[in-house]
Design a protein around this motif. Structure first.
Motif, PDB file in Angstrom:
ATOM      1  N   HIS A  48       7.265   4.451   3.296  1.00 37.54           N
ATOM      2  CA  HIS A  48       6.180   4.566   2.307  1.00 37.54           C
ATOM      3  C   HIS A  48       4.836   4.186   2.929  1.00 37.54           C
ATOM      4  CE1 HIS A  48       9.009   4.224  -1.427  1.00 37.54           C
ATOM      5  NE2 HIS A  48       9.163   5.362  -0.748  1.00 37.54           N
ATOM      6  N   ALA A  87       1.541   6.567   3.268  1.00 41.14           N
ATOM      7  CA  ALA A  87       0.212   6.168   2.800  1.00 41.14           C
ATOM      8  C   ALA A  87      -0.832   6.432   3.881  1.00 41.14           C
ATOM      9  CB  ALA A  87       0.199   4.692   2.406  1.00 41.14           C
ATOM     10  N   GLN A  98      -1.486  10.094   4.042  1.00 46.23           N
ATOM     11  CA  GLN A  98      -2.284  10.543   2.904  1.00 46.23           C
ATOM     12  C   GLN A  98      -3.756  10.190   3.110  1.00 46.23           C
ATOM     13  OE1 GLN A  98      -0.720   9.405  -0.898  1.00 46.23           O
ATOM     14  NE2 GLN A  98      -2.418  10.313  -2.027  1.00 46.23           N
ATOM     15  N   VAL A 109      -2.727  -0.890   6.443  1.00 47.35           N
ATOM     16  CA  VAL A 109      -1.730  -0.648   5.407  1.00 47.35           C
ATOM     17  C   VAL A 109      -0.483  -1.478   5.703  1.00 47.35           C
ATOM     18  CG1 VAL A 109      -0.181   1.115   4.488  1.00 47.35           C
ATOM     19  CG2 VAL A 109      -2.580   1.675   4.929  1.00 47.35           C
ATOM     20  N   ALA A 116       0.802  -1.225   0.000  1.00 44.80           N
ATOM     21  CA  ALA A 116       0.000   0.000   0.000  1.00 44.80           C
ATOM     22  C   ALA A 116       0.834   1.273   0.000  1.00 44.80           C
ATOM     23  CB  ALA A 116      -0.936   0.000   1.204  1.00 44.80           C
ATOM     24  N   GLY A 117       2.159   1.153  -0.028  1.00 47.33           N
ATOM     25  CA  GLY A 117       3.007   2.331   0.013  1.00 47.33           C
ATOM     26  C   GLY A 117       3.135   3.062  -1.303  1.00 47.33           C
ATOM     27  N   SER A 118       2.753   2.406  -2.397  1.00 50.53           N
ATOM     28  CA  SER A 118       2.882   3.057  -3.701  1.00 50.53           C
ATOM     29  C   SER A 118       2.060   2.310  -4.751  1.00 50.53           C
ATOM     30  CB  SER A 118       4.349   3.091  -4.144  1.00 50.53           C
ATOM     31  OG  SER A 118       4.838   1.779  -4.317  1.00 50.53           O
ATOM     32  N   ASP A 139       3.458  -2.454   3.866  1.00 57.86           N
ATOM     33  CA  ASP A 139       4.407  -2.266   2.770  1.00 57.86           C
ATOM     34  C   ASP A 139       5.789  -2.657   3.257  1.00 57.86           C
ATOM     35  OD1 ASP A 139       4.334  -0.777  -0.065  1.00 57.86           O
ATOM     36  OD2 ASP A 139       6.284  -0.445   0.872  1.00 57.86           O
ATOM     37  N   LEU A 192      -1.402   1.569  -3.197  1.00 65.52           N
ATOM     38  CA  LEU A 192      -1.777   2.866  -2.620  1.00 65.52           C
ATOM     39  C   LEU A 192      -3.126   3.312  -3.149  1.00 65.52           C
ATOM     40  CD1 LEU A 192      -1.212   5.377  -0.935  1.00 65.52           C
ATOM     41  CD2 LEU A 192       0.129   6.270  -2.861  1.00 65.52           C
TER      42      LEU A 192
END
Length: 55
Positions: A42, A46, A49, A35, A14-16, A37, A20
């Motif tokens: 990262h 997330a 964000q 989440v 889920a970091g990118s 990762d 994500l």
């Protein structure tokens, strides 16, 4: 009211990228998102964000 209210989602990667995007979409639709990762920083970004978008 989202289509995922009262649901819990575990999103790996889920970091990118796609992970994500999925985590953000699930949160927007009302899910509580866990989440994960390989890159801790990262993953933390997330989470921030998701929080900053009010989810």
């Amino acid at each position: 009211m989202g289509i995922l209210d009262n649901k819990v989602a575990i999103v790996t990667g889920a970091g990118s990228g796609i992970g994500l995007a999925i985590a953000l979409t699930y949160a927007k639709e009302g899910a509580k998102v866990i989440v994960s990762d390989i890159n801790e920083e990262h993953g933390k970004q997330a989470v921030e964000q998701i929080k900053s978008e009010g989810n």
